[in-house]
Design a protein around this motif. Structure first.
Motif, mmCIF file in Angstrom:
data_model
loop_
_atom_site.group_PDB
_atom_site.id
_atom_site.type_symbol
_atom_site.label_atom_id
_atom_site.label_comp_id
_atom_site.label_asym_id
_atom_site.label_seq_id
_atom_site.Cartn_x
_atom_site.Cartn_y
_atom_site.Cartn_z
ATOM 1 N N UNK A 171 -14.745 15.999 7.358
ATOM 2 C CA UNK A 171 -14.435 16.078 5.938
ATOM 3 C C UNK A 171 -13.031 15.554 5.697
ATOM 4 N N UNK A 172 -12.761 15.103 4.484
ATOM 5 C CA UNK A 172 -11.408 14.683 4.119
ATOM 6 C C UNK A 172 -11.146 15.035 2.665
ATOM 7 N N UNK A 173 -9.884 15.307 2.374
ATOM 8 C CA UNK A 173 -9.452 15.591 1.014
ATOM 9 C C UNK A 173 -8.032 15.070 0.799
ATOM 10 N N UNK B 76 -10.072 6.831 9.970
ATOM 11 C CA UNK B 76 -9.776 7.157 8.575
ATOM 12 C C UNK B 76 -9.331 5.872 7.898
ATOM 13 N N UNK B 77 -10.082 5.427 6.900
ATOM 14 C CA UNK B 77 -9.761 4.210 6.164
ATOM 15 C C UNK B 77 -9.339 4.579 4.750
ATOM 16 N N UNK B 78 -8.208 4.040 4.319
ATOM 17 C CA UNK B 78 -7.685 4.287 2.973
ATOM 18 C C UNK B 78 -7.744 2.977 2.201
ATOM 19 N N UNK C 214 -8.576 9.774 -4.915
ATOM 20 C CA UNK C 214 -7.374 10.450 -5.374
ATOM 21 C C UNK C 214 -7.620 10.959 -6.793
ATOM 22 N N UNK C 215 -6.731 11.829 -7.248
ATOM 23 C CA UNK C 215 -6.893 12.421 -8.581
ATOM 24 C C UNK C 215 -6.867 11.368 -9.683
ATOM 25 N N UNK C 216 -6.082 10.285 -9.493
ATOM 26 C CA UNK C 216 -6.014 9.227 -10.503
ATOM 27 C C UNK C 216 -7.035 8.115 -10.276
ATOM 28 N N UNK C 217 -7.748 8.161 -9.145
ATOM 29 C CA UNK C 217 -8.776 7.171 -8.874
ATOM 30 C C UNK C 217 -8.270 5.839 -8.362
ATOM 31 N N UNK C 218 -6.964 5.701 -8.164
ATOM 32 C CA UNK C 218 -6.418 4.429 -7.686
ATOM 33 C C UNK C 218 -6.770 4.155 -6.232
ATOM 34 N N UNK C 219 -6.973 5.212 -5.454
ATOM 35 C CA UNK C 219 -7.310 5.065 -4.041
ATOM 36 C C UNK C 219 -8.544 5.904 -3.715
ATOM 37 N N UNK C 220 -9.202 5.532 -2.622
ATOM 38 C CA UNK C 220 -10.209 6.394 -2.033
ATOM 39 C C UNK C 220 -10.110 6.268 -0.523
ATOM 40 N N UNK C 221 -10.677 7.252 0.172
ATOM 41 C CA UNK C 221 -10.625 7.266 1.633
ATOM 42 C C UNK C 221 -12.017 7.548 2.173
ATOM 43 N N UNK C 222 -12.267 7.030 3.381
ATOM 44 C CA UNK C 222 -13.548 7.220 4.051
ATOM 45 C C UNK C 222 -13.298 7.556 5.519
#
Length: 410
Positions: A27-29, A298-300, A283-291
């Protein structure tokens, strides 16, 4: 959402590539401010990755077996982790932070989630129950136990009034926090759901299914809104973009998909992982995501979804498919949108594989990792939680004794 005035909209792009876990990432957050990522792993650790280039990362290794889930409090001052060792650990995300632990369930804990105030915690377990806790005292409040098999995940709605659970009994259940009642039940015949996510508006949920499908339900109307068959293997995780217009998904087929929910179609197929993708998050602003997934990577990514223009999609897709990479268009999967009532045999999503990019090749594997043990503060907190539970049980016994005395006195 308008496209770039200088040309077609920008595609998602890999920004950072981290390795460091010795087991698969479960999991990631993102932290609330988006500068850190917490990852849980089957290697019995949680790592806090600092996205500031020069900063060190912190590894917490106090669980005795696999860590199945992780969550940040809304203010970012606490992290909670759920272990296969039946414990939940709550700790401050810093080297010398205060920590606590309590035995939350009689079997492995699969997920943890804070409510929007940060005062309540939700845990889901293989013991078929979901439990509600008061964070400050690790105090048990209530249990939601209508499931008849393992509970994979439980999530608070954005306003904290409802809880969504998914279980191996092939159910999605919606509970009312105040009454404790199950107010909605959705069942799946094909396979059990693996993960659930609330839409930012709080009236819909997305479910990742073991039958390779993604379903989106309207909770208030108790109906299925959209069905997507865009993966060729079980779907492990889903996440809504903060705008509510896009959905991110990860699958055992090693791919990540981005769906345009307004148009009801997949728009991106992302590669880069070499094994099952277990976790995705914005992210909270949607500018980034991670998988992240079983390949321990871990890819950002930069999402660039703020530039997306649906009217330009087909032109962009055609341009990608006519380029050197002829695999940009795949016809191996299909999609159905229940909003439009249509289906297409071809998936025109734009394919992106960052493995030849500089960001991928320059893996951030030389950062300084600081190992931190939480055991120093866990014993006292565990005792405190046990004392709270004993006090609660004694109170229940006293109440029952008083009722029996009242009956016999009659």
């Amino acid at each position: 959402m308008k496209g770039d005035k200088q040309g077609l909209f920008s595609d998602p792009a890999l920004e950072r590539h981290f390795t460091g876990h010795t087991g698969g990432i479960t999991q990631l957050r993102f932290s609330p401010e988006g500068t850190q990522i917490a990852t849980s792993s089957s290697d019995a650790s949680v790592i806090l990755w600092n996205l500031n280039q020069a900063a060190r990362c912190i590894r917490f290794g106090s669980h005795s077996s696999a860590v199945n889930g992780v969550a940040w409090s809304p203010t970012g001052n606490l992290v909670a982790s759920a272990g296969h060792d039946r414990t939940v650990k709550i700790w401050e995300p810093k080297v010398r932070g205060v920590s606590g632990e309590f035995v939350a369930h009689s079997k492995p804990v699969r997920s943890v989630d804070f409510d929007n105030t940060g005062h309540l915690l939700l845990t889901a377990s293989d013991d078929k129950s979901v439990k509600l806790w008061r964070v400050h005292r690790r105090q048990f409040i209530a249990s939601f136990a209508q499931q008849t098999n393992w509970v994979r995940s439980a999530k608070f709605s954005p306003n904290g009034k409802l809880v969504a659970t998914v279980s191996d009994d092939k159910s999605l259940r919606i509970y009312d926090i105040e009454s404790g009642e199950c107010v909605r039940t959705f069942t799946e015949e094909r396979a059990a759901p693996r993960q659930v996510a609330w839409h930012p508006w709080g009236n819909m949920v997305a479910v990742a299914l073991g039958c390779n499908r993604i379903k989106i339900f309207d909770v208030s109307a108790s109906q299925l809104l959209q069905l997507y068959v865009v993966h060729s293997a079980p779907v492990n995780d889903v996440a809504f973009h903060p705008s509510g217009h896009f959905l991110l998904s990860g699958s055992d087929d090693c791919t990540i998909r981005i769906l345009d929910l307004l148009e009801g179609r997949p728009i991106y197929t992302l590669k880069g992982h070499t094994d099952a993708v277990n976790a995705v998050a914005f992210t909270r602003d949607g500018d980034k995501f991670a998988t992240a997934g079983n390949d321990r990577q871990l890819l950002v990514w930069q999402s660039n979804l703020h530039t997306y223009d649906a009217s330009q999609f087909e032109a962009k897709s055609a341009m990608a498919s006519s380029g050197c990479d002829t695999s940009a268009v795949s016809s191996s999967s299909s999609k159905q949108s229940l909003l439009s009532g249509t289906s297409k045999s071809n998936d025109l999503s734009i394919r992106i594989d960052p493995r030849q990019s500089l960001a991928y090749q320059l893996s951030d594997d030389n950062f300084q990792v600081v190992d931190v043990s939480l055991e120093s503060g866990s014993e006292s907190c565990s005792c405190s939680a046990q004392l709270d539970e004993i006090t609660r049980l004694l109170g229940l016994i006293d109440e029952r004794v008083r009722r029996l005395e009242g009956i016999y006195s009659l």
